[in-house]
Design an enzyme around this catalytic site. Structure first.
Site, mmCIF file in Angstrom:
data_model
loop_
_atom_site.group_PDB
_atom_site.id
_atom_site.type_symbol
_atom_site.label_atom_id
_atom_site.label_comp_id
_atom_site.label_asym_id
_atom_site.label_seq_id
_atom_site.Cartn_x
_atom_site.Cartn_y
_atom_site.Cartn_z
ATOM 1 N N PHE A 533 0.846 -1.056 -0.089
ATOM 2 C CA PHE A 533 -0.115 -0.019 -0.146
ATOM 3 C C PHE A 533 0.954 1.127 0.032
ATOM 4 C CE2 PHE A 533 -2.415 -3.101 2.264
ATOM 5 C CZ PHE A 533 -3.768 -3.060 1.804
ATOM 6 N N ASP A 534 0.453 2.361 -0.529
ATOM 7 C CA ASP A 534 0.935 3.581 -0.397
ATOM 8 C C ASP A 534 0.482 4.128 0.551
ATOM 9 O OD1 ASP A 534 2.008 6.161 -1.172
ATOM 10 O OD2 ASP A 534 0.078 6.761 -1.932
ATOM 11 N N LYS A 535 0.895 4.937 1.371
ATOM 12 C CA LYS A 535 0.626 5.612 2.651
ATOM 13 C C LYS A 535 -0.553 6.570 2.587
ATOM 14 C CE LYS A 535 2.441 8.385 5.627
ATOM 15 N NZ LYS A 535 1.337 9.189 6.140
ATOM 16 N N VAL A 736 -1.347 -1.071 -4.158
ATOM 17 C CA VAL A 736 -2.464 -0.266 -4.168
ATOM 18 C C VAL A 736 -2.223 1.122 -4.010
ATOM 19 C CG1 VAL A 736 -4.683 0.173 -2.903
ATOM 20 C CG2 VAL A 736 -3.621 -2.083 -2.925
#
Length: 844
Positions: A533-535, A736
């Protein structure tokens, strides 16, 4: 060796994806030029736009020359190669789709062709060798009629369906003008609106089904009368012959058409088997074969049509007209006449006609048709109605509306920001249609299997025809056995098992606000074991919030907050805006003093005057640079502790006294923790956050929401390396992100998933899977659906291959006759189709 980067759309204006084959052609053409050592797609992007990276020798070629060559080659490729997506009617089944695919590939100049039973044809062709007229002519010869077409240059274009010459003339006009023509009422049908297996006849579109039923009735009566001794045999025979006519009419028609064109399909095999049964005097068995085959065909097309209609319904979401407001008056116009900047009026409980921003009125809008959100979203007007929002990327959700969504109880006035052909709904429809033409790994495998399987079966049948020479039996027995094997070995179920599941899966996903671009991502998502995941904006809200106000000394929290809000209100920095927004909310109407004389220190903080006092707000580096009165070790330690919890801190100083600490944090989404728990239940072993923030911030967020790993301080190219490392460890990894900054990492992952793709052109184009709503909680639905689709594809393969594996030896050794073989054969075909249709009913 030196490097330069150029945007792909500069070179190929009609190409929206770096995965397009025209990009590969461009690279191959450029690498052939002297001085250009290597050309490739860069891991870095600019504004979400793919870049071509050129490695060149400056002694042999200049940058200006590279730019000129690249643009010329790009223009040549754009001029030379065409892309087409065509909706057609007349494709009856998957096997016919494959036959048409082969016929199209035989046309000189067709480089790539994909045809589906859903009535979609995707083509890539050399414009110098063929054109749309020739392609149309070829399709017409196959009794295929064009309903709509789209190219890289225009939107979806409807073609009139009158006589064939009119159709051809119409299409040719459209091609040269590039304008969108709207078919008049009743002249065209969306694919799926019209039955794909439309033969026509005395009973219209249902003729084949009615013929099959008549065949069954005649067969049943004839079979029943054969047991009555008082009834002459010729009556039963006449009824069986009648059953042959009605059951075999369309089978014979298709078989003759196919053979005449050099094809050799299942219809022909069934016809031969039925004729063979009649020659042997087994009229009832032959009639049963034709009855079940025609009935199975009709039901198969009915079932596939159900899935097709689910996708075709997307096209019907947008209304055909809009109420255009001009000079205080409203006028009803076609949506194709709307221009960017026009204002339209949307009445209560009616559909919104275009993508735009609200300029007047407040209401709640049902966005489920586009984003899958079950709860209506409140909409309010933008602050500046006169502004041009067509080029603005970060429009707030409460201001933006999409074509095809449904207005609530109040009237809205909406400023159009996208033309009808470029709306989010139009893009979604086009991409869903393209997705149907993309074959999954399993389908490619079964196609390859069939390529060798069918000739092997035909060879076996020929050998069995001469079995009477080896074993003691009459030729009639050998012939009958060979015909039974033909029926048993026909790979109908195998041919339709995967396409039907992909079609149903893509349709169900689109209904739930998830765009899955074809069979490959649909299958791959079901087997991933790790999610990266990107934050910012993915796991977190994407905007900082005021989390802590810590007074130092004798000052009260309220007084400290007033000073901070007063000074920060002079700044337009995102962190300053967050302090003002959340600070005012906490102070609830308390009077805030006025500050002045703002001085900014880039990246460190600000200084301002408040009455006779000097107020400093910034990070520790700001105060390290001030020569006098540096913060004490105790204060520094406190700041470091708050930062260790994942906060961004601001230290406040009034004159020479340190008065407090303010902490802000990009807080996790409310749904993040629960979503990750659901993903864990689905069997996702590792969930990793990749972020450019420092490791302490990454660890704090990971701990709060339950991630397995957090990798901080990553540059965009380091995210790509992280994905590559994860793929080595976990084999299948999904990334994501928002589809813009994370595009390079998404491209290197097994499946790239974009969040909040509605309204974002880049996210829609770059991702394999796009979650239309900006809601993390739709991710478990997408993965769950993919798992279900993968499971159904496996079930269908086992059923189709298992039935063939059992029936072939059973018919060879005489355990099953033609009647039994055809019942099981048609039963298995229907079983795999209806099994695939279960995906349409998949629950979140």
């Amino acid at each position: 060796m030196q490097k330069i980067q150029i945007k792909i759309p500069v070179l190929l204006p009609q190409v929206t994806s770096e995965k397009d084959t025209c990009v590969k052609r461009l690279i191959n053409e450029l690498e052939a030029k002297d001085g250009l050592e290597k050309v490739h797609i860069s891991d870095k992007e600019e504004d979400g736009v793919p870049q071509l990276c050129f490695h060149y020798d400056p002694d042999k070629i200049s940058i200006d020359r590279i730019q000129t060559i690249a643009e010329r080659v790009g223009a040549e490729i754009t001029k030379k190669y065409g892309h087409l997506l065509i909706k057609v009617t007349g494709i009856r089944h998957t096997r016919q789709a494959r036959l048409i695919e082969k016929k199209l590939l035989d046309i000189k100049g067709i480089l790539e062709a994909s045809v589906t039973a859903a009535g979609l044809v995707r083509l890539e062709f050399d414009k110098n060798e063929t054109n749309f007229d020739l392609i149309t002519e070829k399709l017409e010869k196959e009794n295929i009629e064009i309903v709509e077409r789209s190219t890289g240059e225009d939107g979806l274009i409807k073609a009139k369906q009158k006589t064939k010459p009119d159709l051809k003339k119409k299409v040719s006009k459209e091609q040269t003008s590039g304008k969108v023509h709207k078919a008049s009422e009743g002249e065209s049908h969306a694919a799926g609106e019209k039955q794909a297996h439309e033969h026509g006849g005395v009973f219209g579109k249902d003729t084949e089904l009615i013929f099959a039923i008549i065949c069954g009735v005649l067969l049943g009566i004839g079979f029943g009368l054969s047991f009555l001794e008082s009834v002459p045999d010729w009556i039963s025979l006449s009824l069986n012959i009648g059953a042959y006519f009605f059951g075999g009419y369309f089978t014979a028609k298709e078989a003759i058409e196919t053979v005449a064109k050099g094809g050799f399909e299942i219809d022909f095999l069934m016809l031969v088997a039925a004729i063979g049964a009649a020659i042997l005097g087994a009229w009832a068995e032959g009639a049963l074969l034709l009855f079940l085959f025609s009935l199975g065909h009709a039901l198969e097309h009915y079932a596939m049509n159900k899935a097709r209609k689910s996708i075709a319904a997307l096209s019907d979401l947008a209304p055909k007209t809009a109420l255009l407001k001009k000079d205080g008056q409203t006028e009803e116009v076609g949506i194709e006449k709307l221009n960017i900047g026009d204002v339209i009026v949307v009445r209560p409980n009616s559909k919104i006609s275009a993508d735009g921003v609200v300029v007047h009125g407040t209401s709640s809008v049902n966005q489920a048709p586009i984003t899958g959100e079950s709860v209506p979203v409140d909409k309010v007007p933008v602050e500046d109605p006169s502004k041009d929002y067509s080029k603005v990327d970060d429009i707030k959700a409460e201001n933006r509306v999409f074509s095809g969504t449904i207005n609530g109880n109040n009237t809205l006035e909406i400023k159009v920001i996208k033309e009808a052909s470029d709306s989010t709904l139009s893009r979604l429809v086009k991409l869903v249609n393209e997705a149907q033409t993309q074959k999954s790994p399993t389908q490619l495998l079964t196609d390859k299997f069939e390529k060798y399987f069918v000739p092997a079966v035909l060879l076996l049948v020929v050998i069995l025809l001469f079995a009477f020479l080896v074993i003691n039996e009459p030729f009639s027995a050998s012939f009958y056995r060979a015909m039974a094997v033909l029926v048993a070995a026909s790979p109908c179920a195998l041919a339709i098992s995967t396409p039907s599941a992909v079609l149903s899966g893509v349709a169900r996903a689109a209904k739930g606000g998830v765009l899955i671009k074809g069979g490959r991502p649909l299958e791959d998502l079901g087997v991933i074991t790790a999610l990266a995941f990107d934050k910012t904006g993915t796991l977190t809200e994407g905007k900082p919030k005021l989390t802590q106000v810590i007074p130092l000394g004798n000052i009260k929290e309220e007084e400290l907050l007033k000073l901070a809000v007063a000074v920060e209100s002079l700044s337009d920095h995102p962190l300053a805006k967050a302090v003002v927004r959340d600070g005012k909310e906490r102070l609830q109407g308390n009077t805030i003093p006025e500050a002045s004389n703002l001085e900014a220190v880039l990246g460190k903080g600000i200084k301002a005057s408040l009455g006779n006092d000097n107020i400093y707000i910034g990070n520790l580096e700001l105060f390290e640079e001030l020569n006098d009165d540096k913060p004490s070790e105790e204060i520094i330690e406190k700041v470091r502790y708050v930062e260790g919890e994942g906060n961004t801190t601001m230290l406040l100083r009034k004159n020479k006294e340190y008065i407090g600490i303010i902490a802000l944090m990009d807080t996790p989404r409310e749904a993040a923790k629960e979503t990750l728990l659901e993903l864990k239940k689905l069997g996702i072993k590792r969930m990793i956050m990749l972020t450019g923030d420092n490791q302490k911030v990454a660890d704090a967020v990971a701990k709060e929401i339950g991630l397995t790993d957090a990798w901080g301080s990553l540059l965009p190219e380091e995210k790509v390396e992280a994905i590559k490392k994860l793929k080595q460890q976990e084999s299948k990894v999904a990334m994501v992100g928002d589809g813009v900054n994370d595009a390079p990492a998404m491209a290197h992952s097994t499946v790239g998933i974009a969040m909040g793709a509605a309204g974002s052109d880049v996210a829609l184009e770059t991702a394999d899977i796009a979650l239309m709503a900006d809601r993390l909680e739709t991710l478990p639905f997408a993965i769950g659906l993919s798992r279900k689709a993968k499971s159904i594809i496996k079930q269908n393969l086992w059923v189709s291959l298992g039935i063939v594996a059992l029936l072939i030896p059973a018919t060879i050794f005489g355990f099953a006759n033609i009647g039994v073989a055809v019942v099981i054969h048609e039963g298995s075909t229907l079983l795999v189709v209806f099994n695939a249709l279960r995906l349409l009913a998949y629950k979140k």
